[in-house]
Design a protein around this motif. Structure first.
Motif, short mmCIF file in Angstrom:
data_model
loop_
_atom_site.label_atom_id
_atom_site.label_comp_id
_atom_site.label_asym_id
_atom_site.label_seq_id
_atom_site.Cartn_x
_atom_site.Cartn_y
_atom_site.Cartn_z
N GLU A 1 50.37 48.39 53.24
CA GLU A 1 51.23 49.04 54.20
C GLU A 1 52.53 47.83 54.40
OE1 GLU A 1 48.06 49.04 54.52
OE2 GLU A 1 47.70 51.21 54.55
N VAL B 1 40.18 32.66 59.91
CA VAL B 1 39.23 33.69 59.39
C VAL B 1 39.67 34.10 57.88
CG1 VAL B 1 39.88 35.80 60.51
CG2 VAL B 1 37.44 35.20 60.32
N ILE C 1 43.75 28.18 52.14
CA ILE C 1 45.13 28.68 53.18
C ILE C 1 44.49 29.39 54.54
CG2 ILE C 1 47.02 30.28 53.09
CD1 ILE C 1 47.21 28.33 50.79
N GLY C 2 44.93 28.54 55.48
CA GLY C 2 44.51 28.89 56.74
C GLY C 2 45.74 29.55 57.64
N MET C 3 46.03 30.88 57.14
CA MET C 3 46.80 31.69 57.95
C MET C 3 45.87 32.73 58.94
SD MET C 3 49.87 32.49 55.32
CE MET C 3 50.90 31.24 54.33
N SER C 4 45.25 33.41 58.43
CA SER C 4 44.57 34.58 59.12
C SER C 4 43.89 34.11 60.30
CB SER C 4 43.84 35.62 58.25
OG SER C 4 44.84 36.13 57.23
N THR D 1 48.76 43.34 53.07
CA THR D 1 48.20 44.57 52.97
C THR D 1 49.26 45.68 52.09
OG1 THR D 1 49.01 45.70 55.24
CG2 THR D 1 46.84 44.53 55.12
N THR E 1 39.11 32.72 55.09
CA THR E 1 39.66 31.57 54.56
C THR E 1 38.92 31.52 53.22
OG1 THR E 1 39.74 30.60 56.87
CG2 THR E 1 40.41 29.15 54.75
N THR E 2 39.54 32.12 52.27
CA THR E 2 39.03 31.99 50.83
C THR E 2 38.85 30.41 50.52
OG1 THR E 2 40.08 34.09 50.15
CG2 THR E 2 39.16 32.64 48.36
N LYS F 1 39.06 45.47 48.58
CA LYS F 1 39.77 44.38 49.11
C LYS F 1 41.03 44.27 48.52
CE LYS F 1 38.67 40.97 45.65
NZ LYS F 1 38.54 39.57 45.33
N SER G 1 45.23 37.82 64.41
CA SER G 1 46.41 37.71 63.71
C SER G 1 45.94 37.86 62.20
CB SER G 1 47.28 36.51 64.11
OG SER G 1 47.16 35.64 63.40
N GLY G 2 46.55 38.85 61.45
CA GLY G 2 46.60 38.92 60.15
C GLY G 2 47.76 39.24 59.42
N SER G 3 47.98 40.64 59.49
CA SER G 3 49.53 40.93 58.77
C SER G 3 50.57 40.25 59.65
CB SER G 3 49.75 42.43 58.85
OG SER G 3 48.70 43.13 58.32
N PHE H 1 34.82 34.03 51.06
CA PHE H 1 35.69 33.40 52.31
C PHE H 1 34.83 33.19 53.47
CE2 PHE H 1 37.11 38.43 52.45
CZ PHE H 1 35.82 38.72 52.79
N ILE I 1 44.13 44.40 50.80
CA ILE I 1 44.31 43.65 51.74
C ILE I 1 44.70 42.17 51.40
CG2 ILE I 1 42.95 42.88 53.83
CD1 ILE I 1 40.98 45.10 53.57
N GLN I 2 43.96 41.57 50.55
CA GLN I 2 44.24 40.22 50.43
C GLN I 2 45.85 40.00 49.79
OE1 GLN I 2 41.45 39.22 46.98
NE2 GLN I 2 42.70 40.12 45.69
C1 LIG Z 1 39.63 38.80 49.59
C2 LIG Z 1 40.24 38.34 50.82
C3 LIG Z 1 40.68 36.96 50.67
C4 LIG Z 1 41.57 36.63 51.86
N1 LIG Z 1 41.83 35.36 51.71
C5 LIG Z 1 42.70 34.72 52.86
C6 LIG Z 1 42.77 33.35 52.76
O1 LIG Z 1 42.49 32.69 52.03
N2 LIG Z 1 43.56 32.68 53.90
C7 LIG Z 1 43.96 33.71 54.80
O2 LIG Z 1 44.81 33.16 55.63
N3 LIG Z 1 43.72 34.93 55.03
C8 LIG Z 1 43.01 35.54 53.86
N4 LIG Z 1 42.92 37.01 54.12
C9 LIG Z 1 43.15 37.72 55.08
C10 LIG Z 1 44.18 38.54 54.83
O3 LIG Z 1 45.41 37.92 54.52
C11 LIG Z 1 44.38 39.47 55.93
O4 LIG Z 1 43.07 40.24 56.02
C12 LIG Z 1 45.34 40.38 55.74
O5 LIG Z 1 46.66 39.73 55.98
C13 LIG Z 1 45.51 41.55 56.75
O6 LIG Z 1 45.22 41.02 58.16
P1 LIG Z 1 44.10 41.82 58.98
O7 LIG Z 1 42.74 41.76 58.23
O8 LIG Z 1 43.99 41.14 60.42
O9 LIG Z 1 44.44 43.46 59.27
P2 LIG Z 1 45.65 43.86 60.12
O10 LIG Z 1 46.84 42.92 60.05
O11 LIG Z 1 45.06 44.08 61.84
O12 LIG Z 1 45.90 45.52 59.27
C14 LIG Z 1 45.13 46.45 59.92
C15 LIG Z 1 45.59 47.60 59.11
O13 LIG Z 1 46.88 47.91 59.93
C16 LIG Z 1 47.85 47.87 59.06
N5 LIG Z 1 49.24 47.38 59.31
C17 LIG Z 1 49.26 46.06 59.97
N6 LIG Z 1 50.56 45.83 60.45
C18 LIG Z 1 51.35 46.86 59.91
C19 LIG Z 1 52.71 47.20 60.12
N7 LIG Z 1 53.52 46.41 60.57
N8 LIG Z 1 53.07 48.38 59.41
C20 LIG Z 1 52.19 49.34 58.92
N9 LIG Z 1 50.92 48.81 58.88
C21 LIG Z 1 50.44 47.62 59.27
C22 LIG Z 1 47.48 47.16 57.87
O14 LIG Z 1 48.26 47.41 56.38
C23 LIG Z 1 46.12 47.43 57.76
O15 LIG Z 1 45.74 48.62 56.94
C24 LIG Z 1 41.94 37.45 52.97
C25 LIG Z 1 41.31 38.63 52.93
C26 LIG Z 1 40.79 39.24 51.70
C27 LIG Z 1 40.43 40.81 51.80
#
Ligand SMILES: Cc1cc2nc3c(=O)[nH]c(=O)nc-3n(C[C@H](O)[C@H](O)[C@H](O)COP(=O)(O)OP(=O)(O)OC[C@H]3O[C@@H](n4cnc5c(N)ncnc54)[C@H](O)[C@@H]3O)c2cc1C
Length: 384
Positions: A371, A163, A131-134, A369, A165-166, A362, A138-140, A218, A365-366
């Motif tokens: 929050e 990034v 899955i290529g989203m993050s 998150t 990307t599991t 983790k 840009s994550g959340s 990942f 986060i995975q």
């Molecule tokens: C084990 C693992 C496997 C993963 N596998 C995949 C994968 O296969 N494909 C993929 O695309 N991604 C994957 N991810 C990524 C994961 O989806 C992102 O790390 C996650 O969405 C958070 O994004 P970020 O790391 O950029 O943190 P950020 O979005 O920058 O968040 C940082 C902090 O800010 C908080 N925050 C952010 N926005 C808000 C808000 N609106 N309100 C309150 N708090 C907020 C968050 O809760 C967090 O504590 C994986 C992550 C892990 C740990």
């Protein structure tokens, strides 16, 4: 104010029958040496041979139409197979993501040619997805995604970096979220499109990122002008904001969201023995009661998926509570075993405890998150 609704659902007889079959199959595979459940607890398994056997049993794409290699069974039957494989630490890494979410996405949004080609291969256990989203920035906030897919003759050229990307290092395909045009002033979610990407395309570089336990699960995936054919766009161009969220209901609601560290729970019960002290009894009682509730909730969400609903808020609640339960488990396990009889054989327990301690951070986060999930729940309940 809206309320949270969980349908009262019990597993039907056909699901219980399937559970017995799945359990027997898994025990047979362990006895035959296909996988070691103790090793796989700490090193999540990837086994082409195992996935092919699961496919041959008809347990991948259980709910999909027969026309695409599926079996037209229910989400509740899928639930029990997932649960049995999870508690046995079965090596499902090759097919799990495709079965859980990529296949359903293709069913909904891919064209006929792709569906007829790719879905049967998934159901045979031959096709691995990531899955290529993050992205690095840009994550959340998925809608800030900035990897660009620029139109060219016959399709698109993709450029940028994904990034975390599991499984990208194993994957045959990615479902990637790319920017196809700019957001509009009235809709910042506009402009993203999901694509099916062949991971063997020229220009893709996959590099490992080690997790806290030092394991390679990942990756970073860099796209250097990678060509993706036009008909690999999934759904309408620029409209992924309507699609990506329904994928998340599949991603968040399954038993894997509270059984990822079940190996530690079973070892805890084993080392406490048949006559634990009152703290042990109270601790196990609490954990079992909570786990039972989580299972009932997850079964309910799966029943709602079966009924064609999109239980996004309810799925988020399961994921959040499952995370909390799993993150408390190692701490409770350590406390409850602090005064064990020194003669107890606890080597495996200690290994599992150390591993679970390392990986549970983790979980917040995975898959979204904590929050962010709580924000979704609050919005669903009309609280924000
Ligand atoms: C084990 C693992 C496997 C993963 N596998 C995949 C994968 O296969 N494909 C993929 O695309 N991604 C994957 N991810 C990524 C994961 O989806 C992102 O790390 C996650 O969405 C958070 O994004 P970020 O790391 O950029 O943190 P950020 O979005 O920058 O968040 C940082 C902090 O800010 C908080 N925050 C952010 N926005 C808000 C808000 N609106 N309100 C309150 N708090 C907020 C968050 O809760 C967090 O504590 C994986 C992550 C892990 C740990």
């Amino acid at each position: 104010m809206s309320s949270l609704h969980l349908d009262q659902i019990r597993l039907p007889a056909e699901a219980q029958r399937l559970r017995a079959e799945a359990r027997e199959f898994v025990q047979g595979e362990i006895a035959a040496g296909t996988f070691d459940p103790h090793r796989c607890a700490m090193h999540p398994g990837f086994s082409p041979a195992f996935s092919r056997k699961v496919g041959a049993r008809g347990w991948i794409g259980l709910t999909w139409p027969k026309q695409y290699g599926g079996h037209e069974r229910t989400f509740l039957e899928r639930y029990v197979v997932t649960e049995e494989f999870r508690v046995a630490n079965a090596p499902v890494g090759l097919h799990f993501t495709a079965d859980r979410q990529s296949g359903p996405m293709l069913l909904k949004y891919a064209n006929e040619r792709i569906k007829s080609d790719v879905l049967p291969r998934i159901t045979r256990g031959e096709c691995c997805f990531c899955i290529g989203m993050s992205e690095p920035d840009s994550g959340s906030d998925l809608f800030a995604a900035n990897v660009r897919a620029t139109a060219c003759e016959g399709g698109f050229k993709v450029r940028g970096t994904k990034v975390w990307t599991t499984g990208a290092h194993h994957a045959d395909y990615m479902i990637g979220l790319f920017r196809t045009s700019a957001p509009t002033p009235d809709n910042r979610r506009h402009g993203l499109t999901q694509f099916l990407v062949d991971m063997k395309s020229p220009g893709i570089a996959v590099s490992p990122i080690a997790n806290l336990a030092g394991q390679h699960e990942f990756n970073e995936v860099v796209f250097d002008d990678v060509f993706v054919p036009r008909d690999h766009a999934l759904g309408d161009l620029d409209m992924a904001w309507k699609q990506a969220t329904s994928e998340l209901a599949f991603e968040r609601s399954g038993p894997e969201r509270f059984l990822e560290t079940s190996y530690l729970f079973f070892e805890l019960v084993r080392v406490l023995g048949t006559q634990p002290d009152v703290r042990g009894l109270e601790g196990i009682g609490r954990l079992v009661a909570q786990l039972h509730t989580l299972r009932r909730m997850s079964i309910s969400v799966n029943g709602m998926l079966q009924a064609g609903k999109e239980p996004i808020v309810e799925g988020s609640v399961v994921k959040d509570l499952g995370t909390v339960w799993q993150q408390q488990l190692p701490h409770l396990a350590r406390d409850l075993t602090a005064f064990l009889d020194p003669a107890t054989d606890r080597q495996r327990f200690d290994e599992f405890l150390a591993h679970a301690m390392t990986i549970v951070p983790k979980l917040t986060i995975q898959g979204g998150t904590t929050e962010v999930l709580r924000g979704i729940i609050a919005r669903g309940l009309g609280l924000r």
